[in-house]
Design a protein around this motif. Structure first.
Motif, PDB file in Angstrom:
ATOM      1  N   MET A   1       0.766  -1.318  -0.175  1.00 56.79           N
ATOM      2  CA  MET A   1       0.152  -0.313   0.141  1.00 56.79           C
ATOM      3  C   MET A   1       1.094   0.803   0.405  1.00 56.79           C
ATOM      4  O   MET A   1       1.680   1.571   0.793  1.00 56.79           O
ATOM      5  CB  MET A   1      -0.344   0.391   1.633  1.00 56.79           C
ATOM      6  CG  MET A   1      -2.203   0.985   0.966  1.00 56.79           C
ATOM      7  SD  MET A   1      -3.088   0.851   3.022  1.00 56.79           S
ATOM      8  CE  MET A   1      -2.922  -0.580   2.727  1.00 56.79           C
ATOM      9  N   THR A   2       0.697   2.172  -0.667  1.00 50.72           N
ATOM     10  CA  THR A   2       1.406   3.199  -1.221  1.00 50.72           C
ATOM     11  C   THR A   2       0.492   4.433  -0.544  1.00 50.72           C
ATOM     12  O   THR A   2      -0.335   4.531   0.038  1.00 50.72           O
ATOM     13  CB  THR A   2       1.609   3.617  -2.646  1.00 50.72           C
ATOM     14  OG1 THR A   2       0.876   4.630  -2.878  1.00 50.72           O
ATOM     15  CG2 THR A   2       2.653   3.172  -3.043  1.00 50.72           C
ATOM     16  N   MET A   3       1.517   5.409   0.477  1.00 51.06           N
ATOM     17  CA  MET A   3       0.453   6.308   0.898  1.00 51.06           C
ATOM     18  C   MET A   3       0.584   7.835   0.300  1.00 51.06           C
ATOM     19  O   MET A   3       0.355   8.595   0.872  1.00 51.06           O
ATOM     20  CB  MET A   3       1.754   6.956   2.052  1.00 51.06           C
ATOM     21  CG  MET A   3       1.654   6.020   2.497  1.00 51.06           C
ATOM     22  SD  MET A   3       2.415   5.454   4.569  1.00 51.06           S
ATOM     23  CE  MET A   3       2.939   7.202   4.538  1.00 51.06           C
ATOM     24  N   THR A   4       1.395   7.454  -1.303  1.00 52.27           N
ATOM     25  CA  THR A   4       1.244   8.387  -2.202  1.00 52.27           C
ATOM     26  C   THR A   4      -0.669   8.865  -2.265  1.00 52.27           C
ATOM     27  O   THR A   4      -0.926   7.458  -3.026  1.00 52.27           O
ATOM     28  CB  THR A   4       2.248   8.428  -3.013  1.00 52.27           C
ATOM     29  OG1 THR A   4       3.706   8.315  -2.220  1.00 52.27           O
ATOM     30  CG2 THR A   4       2.376  10.342  -3.980  1.00 52.27           C
TER      31      THR A   4
ATOM     32  N   MET B   1       5.956   4.233  -2.421  1.00 54.27           N
ATOM     33  CA  MET B   1       6.957   2.949  -1.441  1.00 54.27           C
ATOM     34  C   MET B   1       5.933   2.564  -0.818  1.00 54.27           C
ATOM     35  O   MET B   1       4.770   3.239  -0.234  1.00 54.27           O
ATOM     36  CB  MET B   1       8.176   3.742  -0.673  1.00 54.27           C
ATOM     37  CG  MET B   1       8.261   2.388  -0.414  1.00 54.27           C
ATOM     38  SD  MET B   1       9.926   3.824   1.132  1.00 54.27           S
ATOM     39  CE  MET B   1       9.714   2.647   2.437  1.00 54.27           C
ATOM     40  N   SER B   2       6.564   0.867  -0.782  1.00 53.59           N
ATOM     41  CA  SER B   2       5.026   0.336   0.273  1.00 53.59           C
ATOM     42  C   SER B   2       6.100  -0.001   1.104  1.00 53.59           C
ATOM     43  O   SER B   2       7.063  -0.519   2.047  1.00 53.59           O
ATOM     44  CB  SER B   2       5.321  -0.866  -0.190  1.00 53.59           C
ATOM     45  OG  SER B   2       5.093  -1.918   0.388  1.00 53.59           O
ATOM     46  N   ILE B   3       5.123   0.637   2.824  1.00 55.55           N
ATOM     47  CA  ILE B   3       5.213   0.624   3.965  1.00 55.55           C
ATOM     48  C   ILE B   3       5.914  -0.918   4.608  1.00 55.55           C
ATOM     49  O   ILE B   3       6.796  -1.250   4.373  1.00 55.55           O
ATOM     50  CB  ILE B   3       4.591   0.760   4.555  1.00 55.55           C
ATOM     51  CG1 ILE B   3       4.596   2.595   4.534  1.00 55.55           C
ATOM     52  CG2 ILE B   3       4.771   0.423   6.244  1.00 55.55           C
ATOM     53  CD1 ILE B   3       5.463   3.148   4.951  1.00 55.55           C
ATOM     54  N   LEU B 152       9.014   7.637   2.565  1.00 58.09           N
ATOM     55  CA  LEU B 152       8.380   6.908   3.623  1.00 58.09           C
ATOM     56  C   LEU B 152       6.883   7.277   3.578  1.00 58.09           C
ATOM     57  O   LEU B 152       5.555   6.971   3.233  1.00 58.09           O
ATOM     58  CB  LEU B 152       8.630   7.194   5.091  1.00 58.09           C
ATOM     59  CG  LEU B 152       7.704   6.723   6.100  1.00 58.09           C
ATOM     60  CD1 LEU B 152       8.126   5.084   5.791  1.00 58.09           C
ATOM     61  CD2 LEU B 152       8.075   7.093   7.710  1.00 58.09           C
TER      62      LEU B 152
END
Ligand SMILES: Nc1ncnc2c1ncn2[C@@H]1O[C@H](COP(=O)(O)OP(=O)(O)O)[C@@H](O)[C@H]1O
Ligand SMILES: [Mg+2]
Lengths: 282, 281
Positions: A1-4, B1-3, B152
């Protein structure tokens, strides 16, 4: 899951203009003053000439523009003119520099401490409501007819806006910004360098711009009233010699210098505080 | 980016090599009372609040406007000493007997302000790296750390932008990364998303949850949004107004990571209803 996320990730201000290329309107908008300023200047000179010719004004009252231009060209070749010019500019720059240092120093002090401001403000206000020009004879008495008395007048006239603006700048720092520096345990020097100085800078620049105008006034007024050196004194001398064309030429030279000085000071803003609203074009 | 896929995720949370004290990141609030005394007018903002917060716990403080949430959080941040009572962070007293915050203890706290509170003259990465400057970290190291945190939080492309060029949501991301930059064990947040629109807010709640799952810091977040509280919290602390007193503590144990769809769940809805009743809405 990306946060952007698409929506949130686009910077608000990077929106491109709707259509490619610059329209005529935009070009006109950008270079407007490059066209209007010379035109208005020409119109002014034409009106001046017209006035002198039509009403047959004596050259002792108001010389025609070409006579002034000629006198200016002549003056620029005179070594004594450049000597006077150097004297006046020195007074302006030294006085202005001192005013900035005194104004900013007092401003930071008074801005940080309400108590200090309350104690000092009657005196500072008094120094401003007193007609400062009236103090010039006193300065001449104390410091003589040389540059010092004029520099003192420059400082007196121009430190006030710098100080006022600095106080405003110091006060503009939000309590949350101060809290931030407490939370990160910043020592005093770090606060001063990374918070107070950059936050005050745009305000300080505003004060400095005003001061740059007053500094020129201060030097000229000082020279009018005492001594026989400098461009201010030269205005009086040319008038006494009935060389009104030279007097006008001197005033034009002063105006050009004042304008350039202000322009240089004002242009610092774009370089020094590009982040601030006051440095934006739109 | 994947956490979730970040292989270095596990060892970044605890700096290796030094044995961490067992209670690192714990907060003990012991009978805190705060009275404001401005120009002879006394306001009892917080009265006798006691609370234990476990290391790595996500605690949400909720209550009506003016019930002392900010006061409590600022007291926890070392910004103002309580009138009465004591606070221990990771087992150490936060305030000296004279009411001065102990620097070493504050050093373990990160604080996120309501309106991002970025320095407008600094680029994004320099904002993030500000706390590291105080720690005298070298410039290349600061830049590297800012890049890490930028990646991040989806800020990589904007590290050299000025804050004014970012949207409100992005600015708040920067603020969170700045708080995390010195690797504190506790993150305090005062209504960090309350100025944002609903969609951005959901996104940031999700982002915050993922960051928290990776770092497992202790988080104390203040909000007045019931949904936000129920979505994020391990433990919801309700404060009652005038004066601010501890009204109730509610445990929330929806499994993590919680998807945004959770908010439509029946169990979630009934928790929201319960909170509504408690807050008297
Ligand atoms: N610096 C202060 N001086 C005086 N009173 C304050 C100050 N800060 C907050 N208060 C008062 O304390 C009470 C709690 O405020 P606050 O902690 O900001 O509440 P919340 O964050 O829950 O809205 C309010 O009644 C407020 O007016
Ligand atoms: Mg508040």
């Amino acid at each position: 899951m990306t946060m952007t996320n698409r929506d949130d990730a686009s910077p608000v201000r990077s929106m491109a203009p709707a259509e490619g290329g610059r329209s005529l309107r935009e070009l006109l908008d950008t270079y407007l003053t490059w066209i209007t300023t010379p035109l208005l200047l020409l119109a002014f000179i034409a009106l001046w000439k017209l006035y002198v010719v039509v009403l047959d004004i004596s050259p002792f009252m108001l010389p025609p523009p070409e006579a002034v231009a000629l006198a200016l060209v002549e003056l620029l070749q005179e070594p004594f003119f450049w000597n006077f010019f150097r004297i006046t500019v020195t007074e302006i720059l030294v006085g202005f520099g001192l005013a900035v240092v005194v104004g900013a120093g007092l401003g930071i002090l008074l801005g940080r401490s309400k108590l200090f401001e309350r104690i000092a403000s009657p005196f500072i206000v008094a120094s401003q409501v007193t007609p400062k020009v009236a103090l010039m004879p006193l300065f001449l008495l104390w410091m003589g007819f040389g540059m010092q008395s004029k520099i003192a007048m420059v400082v007196l006239l121009s430190f006030f806006p710098v100080m006022k603006a600095t106080i405003l700048g110091v006060r503009s720092i939000g309590s949350e910004q101060r809290d931030l520096f407490t939370v990160i345990r910043a020592p005093v020097w770090k606060r001063l360098l990374s918070l107070d100085v950059p936050a005050v800078l745009p305000y300080l620049l505003t004060g400095i711009e005003t001061a740059s105008v007053l500094a020129v006034t201060g030097a000229i007024v000082g020279e009018y009233l005492g001594g026989n050196e400098g461009l201010g004194a030269m205005v009086v001398m040319t008038l006494n010699a009935m060389r009104v064309d030279q007097m006008f030429a001197t005033i034009v030279a002063l105006a050009i210098f004042g304008f350039l000085f202000y322009a240089v000071i004002a242009s610092i803003r774009k370089i020094a505080v590009p982040w601030h609203d006051s440095a934006q074009n739109d | 980016m994947s956490i979730a896929a970040d292989p270095t995720a596990a060892d970044r949370s605890a700096p290796s090599g030094q044995p961490a004290p067992a209670r690192e990141g714990a907060i003990e609030i012991d009978g805190i009372t705060k009275v404001y005394d401005t120009k002879g007018q006394r306001t009892l903002a917080v009265e006798d609040v006691s609370l234990e917060i476990e290391p790595g716990e996500f605690v949400v403080l909720i209550g009506r406007s003016g019930c002392g949430k900010s006061t409590l959080l600022r007291t926890l941040a070392g910004l103002q000493a309580p009138t009465d009572g004591a606070i221990r962070i990771s087992g150490q007293s936060l305030y000296s007997p004279e009411g001065k915050a102990v620097p070493e203890v504050i050093g373990d706290l990160g604080f996120v302000f309501q309106d991002a509170n970025l320095l407008p003259w600094r680029s994004v990465w320099k904002n993030i790296a500000l706390p590291l400057e105080v720690q005298r970290m070298s410039r290349p190291d600061r830049r590297r750390r800012a890049e890490e945190l930028g990646e991040l939080s989806g800020l990589s492309e904007f590290l050299d932008h000025l804050p004014r060029q970012l949207s409100g949501g992005m600015r708040q991301r920067v603020a969170i990364m700045r708080a995390l930059a010195p690797e504190p064990s506790i993150l305090l947040m005062d209504e960090p998303f309350s100025a944002l629109d609903a969609i951005t807010r959901d996104e940031l709640n999700m982002a915050l949850q993922l960051i928290w799952l990776e770092f497992r810091k202790t988080v104390v977040l203040v909000t007045h949004s019931i949904t936000e509280a129920a979505f994020l919290a391990d433990k919801i602390v309700l404060l009652s107004p005038h004066p601010g007193r501890l009204q109730k503590v509610i445990k929330v144990d929806f499994p993590r990571p919680r998807p945004l769809e959770l908010t439509k769940d029946d169990a979630f809805q009934s928790l929201v209803a319960e909170l509504r009743t408690e807050l008297g809405e």
